[in-house]
Design an enzyme around this catalytic site. Structure first.
Site, mmCIF file in Angstrom:
data_model
loop_
_atom_site.group_PDB
_atom_site.id
_atom_site.type_symbol
_atom_site.label_atom_id
_atom_site.label_comp_id
_atom_site.label_asym_id
_atom_site.label_seq_id
_atom_site.Cartn_x
_atom_site.Cartn_y
_atom_site.Cartn_z
ATOM 1 N N ASN A 143 0.883 -1.168 0.000
ATOM 2 C CA ASN A 143 0.000 0.000 0.000
ATOM 3 C C ASN A 143 0.916 1.212 0.000
ATOM 4 O O ASN A 143 1.484 1.554 1.027
ATOM 5 C CB ASN A 143 -0.893 -0.016 1.252
ATOM 6 C CG ASN A 143 -1.713 1.262 1.384
ATOM 7 O OD1 ASN A 143 -1.748 2.089 0.463
ATOM 8 N ND2 ASN A 143 -2.362 1.428 2.525
ATOM 9 N N TRP A 144 1.048 1.805 -1.174
ATOM 10 C CA TRP A 144 2.005 2.919 -1.310
ATOM 11 C C TRP A 144 1.506 4.206 -0.657
ATOM 12 O O TRP A 144 2.241 5.166 -0.536
ATOM 13 C CB TRP A 144 2.300 3.184 -2.789
ATOM 14 C CG TRP A 144 3.036 2.061 -3.470
ATOM 15 C CD1 TRP A 144 3.633 0.974 -2.880
ATOM 16 C CD2 TRP A 144 3.254 1.927 -4.877
ATOM 17 N NE1 TRP A 144 4.211 0.186 -3.838
ATOM 18 C CE2 TRP A 144 3.990 0.738 -5.076
ATOM 19 C CE3 TRP A 144 2.904 2.695 -5.995
ATOM 20 C CZ2 TRP A 144 4.383 0.314 -6.351
ATOM 21 C CZ3 TRP A 144 3.290 2.263 -7.247
ATOM 22 C CH2 TRP A 144 4.016 1.084 -7.425
ATOM 23 N N LYS A 145 0.218 4.233 -0.306
ATOM 24 C CA LYS A 145 -0.404 5.447 0.241
ATOM 25 C C LYS A 145 -0.126 6.625 -0.707
ATOM 26 O O LYS A 145 -0.022 6.410 -1.916
ATOM 27 C CB LYS A 145 0.098 5.687 1.670
ATOM 28 C CG LYS A 145 -0.074 4.415 2.529
ATOM 29 C CD LYS A 145 0.106 4.616 3.991
ATOM 30 C CE LYS A 145 -0.124 3.284 4.710
ATOM 31 N NZ LYS A 145 0.022 3.397 6.161
ATOM 32 N N HIS A 183 -9.411 1.329 5.048
ATOM 33 C CA HIS A 183 -8.113 1.551 5.708
ATOM 34 C C HIS A 183 -8.316 2.521 6.871
ATOM 35 O O HIS A 183 -9.120 3.450 6.782
ATOM 36 C CB HIS A 183 -7.097 2.107 4.706
ATOM 37 C CG HIS A 183 -5.711 2.091 5.255
ATOM 38 N ND1 HIS A 183 -5.257 3.040 6.142
ATOM 39 C CD2 HIS A 183 -4.691 1.212 5.091
ATOM 40 C CE1 HIS A 183 -4.006 2.737 6.487
ATOM 41 N NE2 HIS A 183 -3.635 1.632 5.863
ATOM 42 N N GLU A 212 -6.669 4.945 7.843
ATOM 43 C CA GLU A 212 -6.475 6.362 7.509
ATOM 44 C C GLU A 212 -7.729 6.940 6.864
ATOM 45 O O GLU A 212 -8.073 8.103 7.089
ATOM 46 C CB GLU A 212 -5.230 6.516 6.607
ATOM 47 C CG GLU A 212 -3.951 6.295 7.407
ATOM 48 C CD GLU A 212 -2.784 5.695 6.634
ATOM 49 O OE1 GLU A 212 -2.762 5.758 5.393
ATOM 50 O OE2 GLU A 212 -1.881 5.138 7.303
ATOM 51 N N GLU A 240 -5.129 -4.738 10.640
ATOM 52 C CA GLU A 240 -4.116 -3.700 10.812
ATOM 53 C C GLU A 240 -4.366 -2.956 12.118
ATOM 54 O O GLU A 240 -5.174 -2.010 12.155
ATOM 55 C CB GLU A 240 -4.178 -2.703 9.645
ATOM 56 C CG GLU A 240 -3.940 -3.309 8.285
ATOM 57 C CD GLU A 240 -3.365 -2.292 7.294
ATOM 58 O OE1 GLU A 240 -2.350 -2.612 6.682
ATOM 59 O OE2 GLU A 240 -3.916 -1.190 7.160
ATOM 60 N N GLY A 244 2.715 2.525 10.655
ATOM 61 C CA GLY A 244 3.657 3.621 10.476
ATOM 62 C C GLY A 244 4.384 4.022 11.745
ATOM 63 O O GLY A 244 5.024 5.073 11.799
ATOM 64 N N SER A 282 3.623 -1.900 10.265
ATOM 65 C CA SER A 282 5.079 -1.971 10.466
ATOM 66 C C SER A 282 5.651 -3.349 10.141
ATOM 67 O O SER A 282 6.629 -3.772 10.769
ATOM 68 C CB SER A 282 5.451 -1.530 11.888
ATOM 69 O OG SER A 282 5.082 -0.178 12.095
ATOM 70 N N GLY A 308 2.999 -1.020 4.187
ATOM 71 C CA GLY A 308 3.080 0.406 3.884
ATOM 72 C C GLY A 308 4.508 0.791 3.563
ATOM 73 O O GLY A 308 5.024 0.523 2.478
ATOM 74 N N GLY A 309 5.175 1.399 4.522
ATOM 75 C CA GLY A 309 6.523 1.953 4.317
ATOM 76 C C GLY A 309 7.488 1.017 3.609
ATOM 77 O O GLY A 309 8.192 1.437 2.668
HETATM 78 P P1 13P Z 1 3.175 0.534 7.558
HETATM 79 O O1 13P Z 1 3.684 -0.762 6.979
HETATM 80 O O2 13P Z 1 3.903 1.732 7.050
HETATM 81 O O3 13P Z 1 3.092 0.478 9.044
HETATM 82 O O4 13P Z 1 1.678 0.708 7.027
HETATM 83 C C1 13P Z 1 0.813 -0.367 7.112
HETATM 84 C C2 13P Z 1 -0.426 -0.027 6.380
HETATM 85 O O5 13P Z 1 -1.154 0.880 6.741
HETATM 86 C C3 13P Z 1 -0.733 -0.808 5.184
HETATM 87 O O6 13P Z 1 -2.015 -0.570 4.721
#
Ligand code: 13P
Length: 249
Positions: free
Chosen positions: A9-11, A96, A98, A168, A174, A213, A234-235
């Protein structure tokens, strides 16, 4: 036997140049990925044509990070499921944390988006997970059950077989603070058990990913748990080496 799915998930990250480089890097390492592992990237919508062009013909699938619950019409700024499909998307993330916390998406919105994705033939990746205060007050299972039931009550438990669930924990997203494999497994088993109460077949089939994470160092331990069928990253999905290491875990 459930397949493993590793989805990035590149956000809201990337540029034409950085995404081209990221996809080049991923493509170069795909040969070493086990054939039982599915790989996907969920890109910012405007870059989906780029992803489609570069990943076409590889094992990598792609998807959107959200979508409209509406099919078409006067909804400025929104993107419909059919538009994601038009660019070859297989997946769409829905719910998600967010989107829930920053854009006010309710369980009802998430259920409607799940339905819109599914109706169009996309696989929704349904995100569920508790806040830190909810975990600390012992409410993790209640929160996850409520988020899951929003889909089951509206669409029926069978609808879950057409998608993927991602657990999640919000406190792990994050933050560099991963759930331990045991903590994650406990919630994954709870989710599968709750689905099994309604339909054992669906529970056996549905992929449940962990997100929060996950990185090259902890992925193998997490994905090694009985009810963890992969990761939503994510990251670490923005770095080809790290993402590929997770795909190989
Ligand atoms: P991180 O891997 O950056 O913690 O993000 C996870 C995430 O929100 C994937 O959708």
């Amino acid at each position: 036997m459930r397949q493993t799915l590793v989805a990035g998930n590149w956000k809201m990250n990337g540029s034409k140049d950085s995404i081209t480089a990221l996809l080049d890097g991923i493509e170069q390492g795909l040969d070493a990925v086990n054939s039982n592992t599915e790989v996907a990237v969920c890109a910012p919508a405007i870059y989906l044509p780029l992803v489609a062009e570069q990943m076409n013909g590889t094992i990598v699938k792609w998807g959107g990070q959200t979508l409209s619950k509406e099919a078409s019409g006067a909804f400025t700024g929104e993107i419909a499921a059919s538009m994601l499909l038009d660019f070859g998307c297989e997946y769409a993330i829905v719910g998600h944390s967010e989107r829930r916390s920053l854009y006010g998406e309710t369980d009802q919105d998430v259920a409607d988006k799940y339905a819109a994705a599914r109706a169009a033939g996309l696989k929704p990746i349904l995100c569920v997970g508790e806040l830190l205060e909810e975990r600390e007050s012992g409410d993790t299972e209640n929160v996850v059950a409520r988020q899951l039931d929003a889909i089951i009550d509206q669409e029926g438990v069978e609808a879950l077989a057409d998608g993927v669930i991602a657990y999640e924990p919000v406190w792990a997203i994050g933050t560099g603070k991963t759930a331990s494999p045991e903590q994650a497994q406990e919630v994954h088993a709870f989710i599968r058990g709750r689905v099994a109460e309604k339909n054992a077949d669906v529970a056996e089939k549905v992929q449940i990913l962990y997100g929060g994470s996950m990185n090259a160092g902890n992925a193998a331990d997490l994905i090694g748990q009985t009810d963890i069928d992969g990761g939503l990253i994510g990251g670490a999905s923005l770095k080809p080496e790290d993402f590929l290491t997770i795909c190989k875990a």
